[in-house]
Design a protein around this motif. Structure first.
Motif, PDB file in Angstrom:
ATOM      1  N   THR A   9     -74.638  68.842 -63.217  1.00  0.00           N
ATOM      2  CA  THR A   9     -74.016  70.155 -63.161  1.00  0.00           C
ATOM      3  C   THR A   9     -72.512  69.985 -63.079  1.00  0.00           C
ATOM      4  OG1 THR A   9     -73.815  72.200 -61.870  1.00  0.00           O
ATOM      5  CG2 THR A   9     -74.376  70.189 -60.662  1.00  0.00           C
ATOM      6  N   THR A  10     -71.805  70.970 -63.603  1.00  0.00           N
ATOM      7  CA  THR A  10     -70.337  70.936 -63.544  1.00  0.00           C
ATOM      8  C   THR A  10     -69.823  71.492 -62.221  1.00  0.00           C
ATOM      9  OG1 THR A  10     -70.246  73.092 -64.643  1.00  0.00           O
ATOM     10  CG2 THR A  10     -70.114  71.136 -66.037  1.00  0.00           C
ATOM     11  N   ILE A  11     -70.724  72.039 -61.401  1.00  0.00           N
ATOM     12  CA  ILE A  11     -70.342  72.570 -60.092  1.00  0.00           C
ATOM     13  C   ILE A  11     -70.886  71.611 -59.028  1.00  0.00           C
ATOM     14  CG2 ILE A  11     -70.432  74.555 -58.539  1.00  0.00           C
ATOM     15  CD1 ILE A  11     -71.098  76.285 -60.983  1.00  0.00           C
ATOM     16  N   PRO A  12     -70.040  70.796 -58.425  1.00  0.00           N
ATOM     17  CA  PRO A  12     -70.516  69.719 -57.539  1.00  0.00           C
ATOM     18  C   PRO A  12     -71.471  70.180 -56.438  1.00  0.00           C
ATOM     19  CG  PRO A  12     -68.196  69.430 -58.004  1.00  0.00           C
ATOM     20  CD  PRO A  12     -68.567  70.752 -58.581  1.00  0.00           C
ATOM     21  N   VAL A  13     -71.209  71.327 -55.808  1.00  0.00           N
ATOM     22  CA  VAL A  13     -72.035  71.742 -54.676  1.00  0.00           C
ATOM     23  C   VAL A  13     -73.463  72.075 -55.105  1.00  0.00           C
ATOM     24  CG1 VAL A  13     -71.596  74.240 -54.718  1.00  0.00           C
ATOM     25  CG2 VAL A  13     -71.922  73.051 -52.513  1.00  0.00           C
ATOM     26  N   ALA A  55     -74.777  71.933 -33.382  1.00  0.00           N
ATOM     27  CA  ALA A  55     -75.211  72.786 -34.493  1.00  0.00           C
ATOM     28  C   ALA A  55     -74.604  72.222 -35.765  1.00  0.00           C
ATOM     29  CB  ALA A  55     -74.767  74.228 -34.283  1.00  0.00           C
ATOM     30  N   ALA A  56     -75.270  72.481 -36.877  1.00  0.00           N
ATOM     31  CA  ALA A  56     -74.808  71.892 -38.139  1.00  0.00           C
ATOM     32  C   ALA A  56     -74.919  72.895 -39.271  1.00  0.00           C
ATOM     33  CB  ALA A  56     -75.633  70.651 -38.474  1.00  0.00           C
ATOM     34  N   GLU A  57     -73.954  72.838 -40.174  1.00  0.00           N
ATOM     35  CA  GLU A  57     -73.976  73.615 -41.414  1.00  0.00           C
ATOM     36  C   GLU A  57     -73.149  72.834 -42.425  1.00  0.00           C
ATOM     37  OE1 GLU A  57     -72.295  77.621 -41.503  1.00  0.00           O
ATOM     38  OE2 GLU A  57     -74.279  78.340 -42.113  1.00  0.00           O
ATOM     39  N   VAL A  58     -73.853  72.134 -43.336  1.00  0.00           N
ATOM     40  CA  VAL A  58     -73.186  71.216 -44.238  1.00  0.00           C
ATOM     41  C   VAL A  58     -74.030  71.067 -45.494  1.00  0.00           C
ATOM     42  CG1 VAL A  58     -74.348  69.158 -43.329  1.00  0.00           C
ATOM     43  CG2 VAL A  58     -72.041  68.941 -44.289  1.00  0.00           C
ATOM     44  N   THR A  59     -73.452  70.592 -46.577  1.00  0.00           N
ATOM     45  CA  THR A  59     -74.241  70.284 -47.776  1.00  0.00           C
ATOM     46  C   THR A  59     -74.176  68.787 -48.053  1.00  0.00           C
ATOM     47  OG1 THR A  59     -72.556  70.466 -49.534  1.00  0.00           O
ATOM     48  CG2 THR A  59     -73.516  72.528 -48.697  1.00  0.00           C
ATOM     49  N   LEU A  60     -75.351  68.222 -48.420  1.00  0.00           N
ATOM     50  CA  LEU A  60     -75.462  66.792 -48.703  1.00  0.00           C
ATOM     51  C   LEU A  60     -76.092  66.593 -50.081  1.00  0.00           C
ATOM     52  CD1 LEU A  60     -76.811  65.549 -45.250  1.00  0.00           C
ATOM     53  CD2 LEU A  60     -74.474  65.328 -46.139  1.00  0.00           C
ATOM     54  N   PRO A  61     -75.796  65.464 -50.744  1.00  0.00           N
ATOM     55  CA  PRO A  61     -76.345  65.213 -52.082  1.00  0.00           C
ATOM     56  C   PRO A  61     -77.878  65.276 -52.083  1.00  0.00           C
ATOM     57  CG  PRO A  61     -74.599  63.645 -51.582  1.00  0.00           C
ATOM     58  CD  PRO A  61     -74.887  64.386 -50.314  1.00  0.00           C
ATOM     59  N   ALA A  62     -78.434  66.195 -52.855  1.00  0.00           N
ATOM     60  CA  ALA A  62     -79.858  66.521 -52.755  1.00  0.00           C
ATOM     61  C   ALA A  62     -80.759  65.352 -53.138  1.00  0.00           C
ATOM     62  CB  ALA A  62     -80.164  67.730 -53.626  1.00  0.00           C
ATOM     63  N   ASN A  63     -80.572  64.823 -54.323  1.00  0.00           N
ATOM     64  CA  ASN A  63     -81.498  63.804 -54.812  1.00  0.00           C
ATOM     65  C   ASN A  63     -81.327  62.474 -54.085  1.00  0.00           C
ATOM     66  OD1 ASN A  63     -83.049  65.125 -57.077  1.00  0.00           O
ATOM     67  ND2 ASN A  63     -80.947  65.593 -57.718  1.00  0.00           N
ATOM     68  N   ASN A  64     -80.102  62.137 -53.714  1.00  0.00           N
ATOM     69  CA  ASN A  64     -79.898  60.918 -52.924  1.00  0.00           C
ATOM     70  C   ASN A  64     -80.583  61.031 -51.572  1.00  0.00           C
ATOM     71  OD1 ASN A  64     -78.472  59.654 -54.890  1.00  0.00           O
ATOM     72  ND2 ASN A  64     -76.469  59.775 -53.895  1.00  0.00           N
ATOM     73  N   LEU A  65     -80.410  62.182 -50.920  1.00  0.00           N
ATOM     74  CA  LEU A  65     -81.027  62.377 -49.613  1.00  0.00           C
ATOM     75  C   LEU A  65     -82.546  62.330 -49.720  1.00  0.00           C
ATOM     76  CD1 LEU A  65     -80.748  63.023 -46.613  1.00  0.00           C
ATOM     77  CD2 LEU A  65     -80.616  65.460 -47.219  1.00  0.00           C
ATOM     78  N   HIS A  66     -83.090  62.963 -50.748  1.00  0.00           N
ATOM     79  CA  HIS A  66     -84.545  62.950 -50.946  1.00  0.00           C
ATOM     80  C   HIS A  66     -85.052  61.531 -51.180  1.00  0.00           C
ATOM     81  CE1 HIS A  66     -88.191  63.350 -53.591  1.00  0.00           C
ATOM     82  NE2 HIS A  66     -88.554  64.042 -52.538  1.00  0.00           N
ATOM     83  N   ASP A  67     -84.355  60.770 -52.024  1.00  0.00           N
ATOM     84  CA  ASP A  67     -84.773  59.399 -52.312  1.00  0.00           C
ATOM     85  C   ASP A  67     -84.703  58.519 -51.062  1.00  0.00           C
ATOM     86  OD1 ASP A  67     -85.318  59.989 -54.921  1.00  0.00           O
ATOM     87  OD2 ASP A  67     -83.441  59.185 -55.716  1.00  0.00           O
ATOM     88  N   ILE A  68     -83.671  58.710 -50.259  1.00  0.00           N
ATOM     89  CA  ILE A  68     -83.539  57.928 -49.027  1.00  0.00           C
ATOM     90  C   ILE A  68     -84.724  58.185 -48.106  1.00  0.00           C
ATOM     91  CG2 ILE A  68     -82.229  57.781 -46.857  1.00  0.00           C
ATOM     92  CD1 ILE A  68     -79.679  58.191 -48.600  1.00  0.00           C
ATOM     93  N   VAL A  69     -85.023  59.450 -47.854  1.00  0.00           N
ATOM     94  CA  VAL A  69     -86.108  59.798 -46.932  1.00  0.00           C
ATOM     95  C   VAL A  69     -87.459  59.341 -47.493  1.00  0.00           C
ATOM     96  CG1 VAL A  69     -87.290  61.701 -45.766  1.00  0.00           C
ATOM     97  CG2 VAL A  69     -84.790  61.715 -45.970  1.00  0.00           C
ATOM     98  N   ARG A  70     -87.613  59.449 -48.820  1.00  0.00           N
ATOM     99  CA  ARG A  70     -88.875  59.039 -49.455  1.00  0.00           C
ATOM    100  C   ARG A  70     -89.130  57.541 -49.257  1.00  0.00           C
ATOM    101  NH1 ARG A  70     -89.784  56.969 -54.397  1.00  0.00           N
ATOM    102  NH2 ARG A  70     -87.632  57.411 -55.071  1.00  0.00           N
TER     103      ARG A  70
END
Length: 379
Positions: free
Chosen positions: A28-32, A67-82
Motif C-alpha cells: 500500500t502507498t499509505i504506510p499505516v 495503557a496503549a494505543e499504537v499501530t504495529l506492522p500487521a504481517n510481521n507481528l502476525h508472523d512473529i506470534v505464529r
C-alpha cells in the motif's frame, strides 16, 4: 503513546491477529494501512485492521500495565506470534521515547517500529439507523445461498454484491437477499428480525460477504447494524468479541422482480445430487467459455448432453421425480447450473420452464421462498 506492557497468551493473540490481518494490504502507498491498531486498557486488548473499505476489530482479555494505543506492522507481528512456541505468554511493551515496540516470549525478543494511532483511520465511527440480531447459522445459510450469483463485472459495480432489503411477501414482512450477474439470479428470504423494520436497501460488497462467511461462528447471535453507507456485524461473546465494519456499494440495485418469470407451465421435480453428477460428467467434453449443456425434460427422464467440435460429445440421463406439463428442450450454462444446485440444498429441486427461450425458475422442492432464475442459452 505512553509506556505500556501487555501480556497475553499466544493461543488468544494469534487467532485475533489472524482475523485482523485479513483486511490489511501487504502493499500500500499509505504506510499505516500496513499496520494494525493495538489498543489496550481496562484488562482488554483490541486489535484492528483496515483497508479503508472494511475494518475488523478483535477483542481479547489481557494483563496490562498502563495503557496503549499504537499501530504495529500487521504481517510481521502476525508472523512473529505464529512462530512462537505453543502455550507461551507473549509480552508487548513500548515506550513513547524509544521509537520501537518489543515483542517477547521466553528467550525470543523482537523489536518493531510503530506509527502513531492518530494516523489510523477507523470506519466504526458514525450512527447506524437500524439494528437487529440474527443467528450465525441462519445468516451463513442466507449468504451462501445467493453469493454464487454475485457479478464480477466491474463496469456494473452495483451488481458486485448482495442486495439486502426489507419487503412484503404474502402479507408478511421479510428480510431478502438477492444477487445477480445478469445470467442468473438467486434470492433468499427470511422472516424480518425484530428491530429490522425500516432497514435501508443496501448492497453488501462481494469482499465483505466473503469475509463474513469466513468469520461467522458456528452458532450464537450476530448483531447487525446498518446505515445508508455502512454495515457493522458484531459476533462472539465477551471472551472473543469480533466486529466487522464495511462500507456499502454506493449504487441502485436494479428491479430484479421484473426478471423473475411467473406462470411457467411446465414443472419438473429432479433429485439434486444425480443431476449435479450428470452435468459434471457431460461437462468433461464442453470446452467452450459458455459451458453449454442441453437439457431435454420429458416424462420418462431428463437427458443432458454436451458437444464440442474438438472434444466430442457426451450424454447422460437421470430419472424425473415429478412431471407437470409438456416436454421441454432448453440450454443452460452447465457450470451455472452446478452452482445453483450446490446453493439450493435439500434433496430435490423444481424446474419451472416455459419454452426454450424463456428464463427458468428453480425452487428447492422442500418449499420456502428461496428461488433461482437461470437465463437460457441457444444451443
Amino acid at each position: 503513546m505512553t509506556a505500556a506492557a501487555i501480556t497475553i497468551g499466544r493461543e488468544a493473540l494469534l487467532p485475533a491477529l489472524a482475523l485482523a490481518v485479513r483486511v490489511v494490504e501487504r502493499r500500500t502507498t499509505i504506510p499505516v494501512l500496513s499496520n494494525v491498531l493495538i489498543r489496550a486498557g481496562d484488562g482488554r486488548l483490541t486489535i484492528t485492521g483496515t483497508d479503508l473499505d472494511a475494518e475488523i476489530a478483535v477483542s481479547r482479555k489481557c494483563a496490562i500495565e498502563g495503557a496503549a494505543e499504537v499501530t504495529l506492522p500487521a504481517n510481521n507481528l502476525h508472523d512473529i506470534v505464529r512462530k512462537l512456541p505453543e502455550g507461551c505468554e507473549v509480552k508487548l511493551a513500548g515506550d513513547a521515547g524509544d521509537g520501537m515496540w518489543t515483542i517477547s516470549a521466553g528467550r525470543s525478543r523482537f523489536r518493531l517500529p510503530f506509527l502513531p494511532a492518530s494516523d489510523f483511520h477507523e470506519l466504526s465511527a458514525g450512527e447506524f439507523a437500524c439494528g437487529f440480531d440474527i443467528e450465525a447459522a441462519t445468516l451463513k445459510t442466507m449468504l451462501e445461498t445467493v453469493r454464487f450469483a454475485i457479478s464480477t463485472e466491474e463496469t456494473r459495480y452495483y451488481l458486485n454484491g448482495i442486495h439486502w432489503h426489507e419487503d412484503e411477501v404474502d402479507g408478511a414482512a421479510k428480510l431478502i437477499a438477492v444477487a445477480t450477474d445478469g445470467h442468473r439470479l438467486a434470492k433468499s428470504v427470511l422472516p424480518l428480525p425484530d428491530g429490522a423494520a425500516g432497514l435501508p436497501a443496501i448492497i453488501i460488497p462481494r469482499k465483505t460477504v466473503e469475509l463474513v462467511l469466513k468469520m461467522l461462528p458456528e452458532k450464537g447471535p450476530v448483531r447487525v447494524d446498518v446505515s445508508d453507507v455502512k454495515l457493522r456485524l458484531t459476533m462472539g461473546g465477551e471472551e472473543s468479541g469480533v466486529t466487522l465494519v464495511s462500507k456499502l456499494i454506493d449504487g441502485t440495485f436494479p428491479d430484479y422482480k421484473r426478471v423473475v418469470p411467473g406462470g411457467n407451465p411446465n414443472r419438473y421435480t429432479v433429485t439434486r445430487a444425480p443431476l449435479a453428477d450428470a452435468i459434471d460428467r457431460v461437462l468433461t467434453v464442453s470446452t467452450g467459455k459458455g459451458n453449454a449443456v442441453k437439457y431435454a425434460f420429458a416424462g420418462d427422464g431428463l437427458t443432458v448432453t454436451a458437444h464440442s467440435p474438438d472434444a466430442g460429445s457426451a450424454e447422460d440421463q437421470i430419472e424425473i421425480a415429478g412431471v407437470e406439463g409438456d416436454p421441454v428442450e432448453i440450454g443452460f450454462n452447465g457450470k451455472y447450473c452446478l452452482d445453483l444446485l450446490a446453493a439450493a440444498g435439500g434433496d430435490a429441486v423444481i424446474f419451472e420452464l416455459g419454452d426454450a427461450g424463456a428464463p427458468a425458475l428453480v425452487r428447492p422442492a422442500q418449499g420456502g421462498d428461496t428461488l433461482f432464475v437461470l437465463m437460457p442459452m441457444r444451443i
